[in-house]
Write an enzyme that holds these catalytic residues in place. Structure first.
Site, PDB file in Angstrom:
ATOM      1  N   LYS A   1      64.614 -17.135 -18.769  1.00 57.46           N
ATOM      2  CA  LYS A   1      65.194 -18.231 -19.564  1.00 57.46           C
ATOM      3  C   LYS A   1      64.403 -19.526 -19.425  1.00 57.46           C
ATOM      4  O   LYS A   1      64.138 -20.210 -20.415  1.00 57.46           O
ATOM      5  CB  LYS A   1      66.651 -18.430 -19.138  1.00 57.46           C
ATOM      6  CG  LYS A   1      67.377 -19.570 -19.821  1.00 57.46           C
ATOM      7  CD  LYS A   1      68.874 -19.483 -19.590  1.00 57.46           C
ATOM      8  CE  LYS A   1      69.206 -19.509 -18.094  1.00 57.46           C
ATOM      9  NZ  LYS A   1      69.119 -20.876 -17.544  1.00 57.46           N
TER      10      LYS A   1
ATOM     11  N   ARG B   1      79.927 -23.505 -19.040  1.00 59.13           N
ATOM     12  CA  ARG B   1      80.236 -22.276 -18.294  1.00 59.13           C
ATOM     13  C   ARG B   1      81.642 -21.763 -18.582  1.00 59.13           C
ATOM     14  O   ARG B   1      81.964 -20.635 -18.239  1.00 59.13           O
ATOM     15  CB  ARG B   1      80.109 -22.540 -16.785  1.00 59.13           C
ATOM     16  CG  ARG B   1      78.718 -22.899 -16.319  1.00 59.13           C
ATOM     17  CD  ARG B   1      77.812 -21.687 -16.268  1.00 59.13           C
ATOM     18  NE  ARG B   1      76.519 -21.982 -15.680  1.00 59.13           N
ATOM     19  CZ  ARG B   1      75.536 -21.092 -15.530  1.00 59.13           C
ATOM     20  NH1 ARG B   1      75.714 -19.855 -15.958  1.00 59.13           N
ATOM     21  NH2 ARG B   1      74.396 -21.438 -14.999  1.00 59.13           N
TER      22      ARG B   1
ATOM     23  N   ARG C   1      59.806 -11.209  -7.712  1.00 63.66           N
ATOM     24  CA  ARG C   1      59.692 -12.664  -7.604  1.00 63.66           C
ATOM     25  C   ARG C   1      59.975 -13.126  -6.184  1.00 63.66           C
ATOM     26  O   ARG C   1      59.374 -14.093  -5.692  1.00 63.66           O
ATOM     27  CB  ARG C   1      60.675 -13.333  -8.584  1.00 63.66           C
ATOM     28  CG  ARG C   1      60.461 -14.831  -8.727  1.00 63.66           C
ATOM     29  CD  ARG C   1      61.312 -15.404  -9.841  1.00 63.66           C
ATOM     30  NE  ARG C   1      62.707 -15.587  -9.437  1.00 63.66           N
ATOM     31  CZ  ARG C   1      63.654 -16.080 -10.227  1.00 63.66           C
ATOM     32  NH1 ARG C   1      63.366 -16.401 -11.482  1.00 63.66           N
ATOM     33  NH2 ARG C   1      64.899 -16.222  -9.800  1.00 63.66           N
TER      34      ARG C   1
ATOM     35  N   ARG D   1      62.543 -17.612  -2.109  1.00 60.16           N
ATOM     36  CA  ARG D   1      63.993 -17.773  -2.241  1.00 60.16           C
ATOM     37  C   ARG D   1      64.696 -16.579  -1.626  1.00 60.16           C
ATOM     38  O   ARG D   1      64.440 -15.423  -1.988  1.00 60.16           O
ATOM     39  CB  ARG D   1      64.388 -17.894  -3.719  1.00 60.16           C
ATOM     40  CG  ARG D   1      64.003 -19.212  -4.337  1.00 60.16           C
ATOM     41  CD  ARG D   1      64.394 -19.268  -5.807  1.00 60.16           C
ATOM     42  NE  ARG D   1      65.809 -18.934  -6.039  1.00 60.16           N
ATOM     43  CZ  ARG D   1      66.405 -19.066  -7.229  1.00 60.16           C
ATOM     44  NH1 ARG D   1      65.713 -19.515  -8.268  1.00 60.16           N
ATOM     45  NH2 ARG D   1      67.673 -18.736  -7.362  1.00 60.16           N
TER      46      ARG D   1
ATOM     47  N   ARG E   1      74.827 -11.998  -8.276  1.00 62.19           N
ATOM     48  CA  ARG E   1      74.470 -13.088  -9.194  1.00 62.19           C
ATOM     49  C   ARG E   1      74.514 -12.608 -10.644  1.00 62.19           C
ATOM     50  O   ARG E   1      74.987 -13.322 -11.538  1.00 62.19           O
ATOM     51  CB  ARG E   1      73.080 -13.626  -8.878  1.00 62.19           C
ATOM     52  CG  ARG E   1      73.017 -14.458  -7.591  1.00 62.19           C
ATOM     53  CD  ARG E   1      71.577 -14.648  -7.135  1.00 62.19           C
ATOM     54  NE  ARG E   1      70.771 -15.338  -8.157  1.00 62.19           N
ATOM     55  CZ  ARG E   1      69.437 -15.315  -8.175  1.00 62.19           C
ATOM     56  NH1 ARG E   1      68.772 -14.602  -7.263  1.00 62.19           N
ATOM     57  NH2 ARG E   1      68.773 -15.964  -9.099  1.00 62.19           N
TER      58      ARG E   1
END
Length: 369
Positions: free
Chosen positions: A193, A268, A307, A313, A325
């Site tokens: 995104k 949201r 990633r 992360r 998630r």
């Protein structure tokens, strides 16, 4: 939304609201005048629909006539009004009610009062369907007012824009911000995104508003909104929707001349989506589409694990966290999918393939908006 010549207009006052306002004016005026036979005077061209609907509702005998602004044709401003023509009958001793479609500056009223000053009428009363108090510059009394409206240009129900729009049964208000494209961009973690937002921002000259970035900016710079948001976050509480909306509004205001916006990370919930709609409507704009990148879960998991090897992360390195998630994303997006689908604004786009291919698919949606 309608387009007349080069301008866009948005729905403002419904035919039902107009009908109710006229019925109320009829009731007030007929009660005041009683059994006397009044002369209703309409001022052409705009008042023909008002007068027609008014006299059809008027419950007692009455007379009707029209007068016209002599210099109206080709006039660009009511300041250019010279005189009124069409008044031929003797109105001595009669009660005259001027039926106006709209009163803004009041310049037309000045001419009306000048004309009728020498007509020896029993009483001269002014009734108007629409009234712009912010624009009114005269001291003449308005005896009857249907609907007070803001000082913005309107068309419909007898009112025109350069000759067009008089026939529309509702009233539309000019849309001051033209040709904006506003997108809500969604995609599950790992869908790309952020990458696509950068491409779309450049291609369509849009402003990318990431809620996360906006929060971090306001908190880092200790703005009033940032400190307010931080006070909730420090207590482990959710930041109220209104605080977030106020931050987004500030970003929109900073970019008032933008061609449009990409909203990323907001809304949201249904309540947030409604708040965003109200915000955009206050700017004479709207959300054109919610575009969601659609990628198979297993592809997302593998992308994020890859990633995680370079991003550093922790939430990209743990598969269980990744799946949680993704699940959370779907739970939130499902609500908004229904909200925007109800407005025919939801578009799902295949998010698998090269960056270029995905950009082409997104662009195909945007180009049709």
């Amino acid at each position: 939304m309608i387009k007349l010549h080069d301008k866009y207009f948005k729905p403002f006052i419904s035919a039902k609201e107009i009908d109710n306002a006229i019925a109320r004016l009829v009731n007030e005026i007929s009660n005041d005048i009683g059994d006397e036979i009044p002369v209703f005077v309409g001022i052409l061209n705009g008042s023909f629909m008002v007068v027609s609907d008014f006299v059809k509702k008027y419950p007692k005998p009455c007379e009707v006539t029209f007068i016209k602004l002599a210099s109206y044709e080709g006039v660009k401003s009511t300041e250019d009004i010279q005189r009124l023509i069409g008044l031929t009958q003797d109105l001595s001793g009669r009660t005259v009610v001027i039926l106006e479609d709209i009163i803004d500056t009041g310049n037309t009223l000045a001419e009306v009062h000048r004309i009728f000053k020498n007509e020896n009428v029993k009483a001269l009363k002014i009734a108007t369907l629409f009234y712009k108090p912010e624009a009114y510059k005269k001291d003449y009394k308005l005896h009857y007012v249907g609907i007070e409206i803001p000082n913005k240009f309107i068309v419909g129900y007898g009112l025109d824009y350069d000759g067009l729009g008089r026939d529309i049964p509702e009233v539309y208000q000019i849309k001051e911000t033209q040709h904006m494209t506003n997108l809500v961009l969604f995609g599950p973690p790992g869908a790309g995104k952020g990458t696509q937002a950068e491409f779309l921002k450049e291609k369509y000259n849009l402003v990318h508003i990431s809620t996360g970035d906006v929060f971090r900016f306001n908190i880092k710079n200790e703005t009033a909104l940032g400190m307010l948001a931080k006070s909730y976050m420090d207590k482990g509480e959710l930041v109220p929707d209104q605080v977030t909306i106020d931050m987004l509004e500030a970003e929109v205001e900073k970019n008032a001349d933008a061609n449009g916006f990409i909203f990323d990370g907001f809304p949201r919930t249904d309540a947030q989506a409604e708040a965003l709609d109200k915000l955009m409507d206050s700017k004479d704009s709207q959300i054109n589409a919610m575009i969601a990148l659609e990628v198979d879960d297993e592809v997302l998991v593998q992308r994020l694990l890859e990633r995680g090897k370079t991003s550093g992360r922790a939430d990209d390195a743990d598969e269980s966290i990744i799946r949680n998630r993704i699940t959370e994303y779907y739970n939130k997006t499902a609500i908004l999918k229904d909200y925007y689908s109800a407005q025919n604004k939801y578009f799902g786009v295949d998010g698998v393939g090269s960056i270029e291919d995905i950009t082409v698919r997104l662009s195909a949606v945007i180009d049709k908006l």
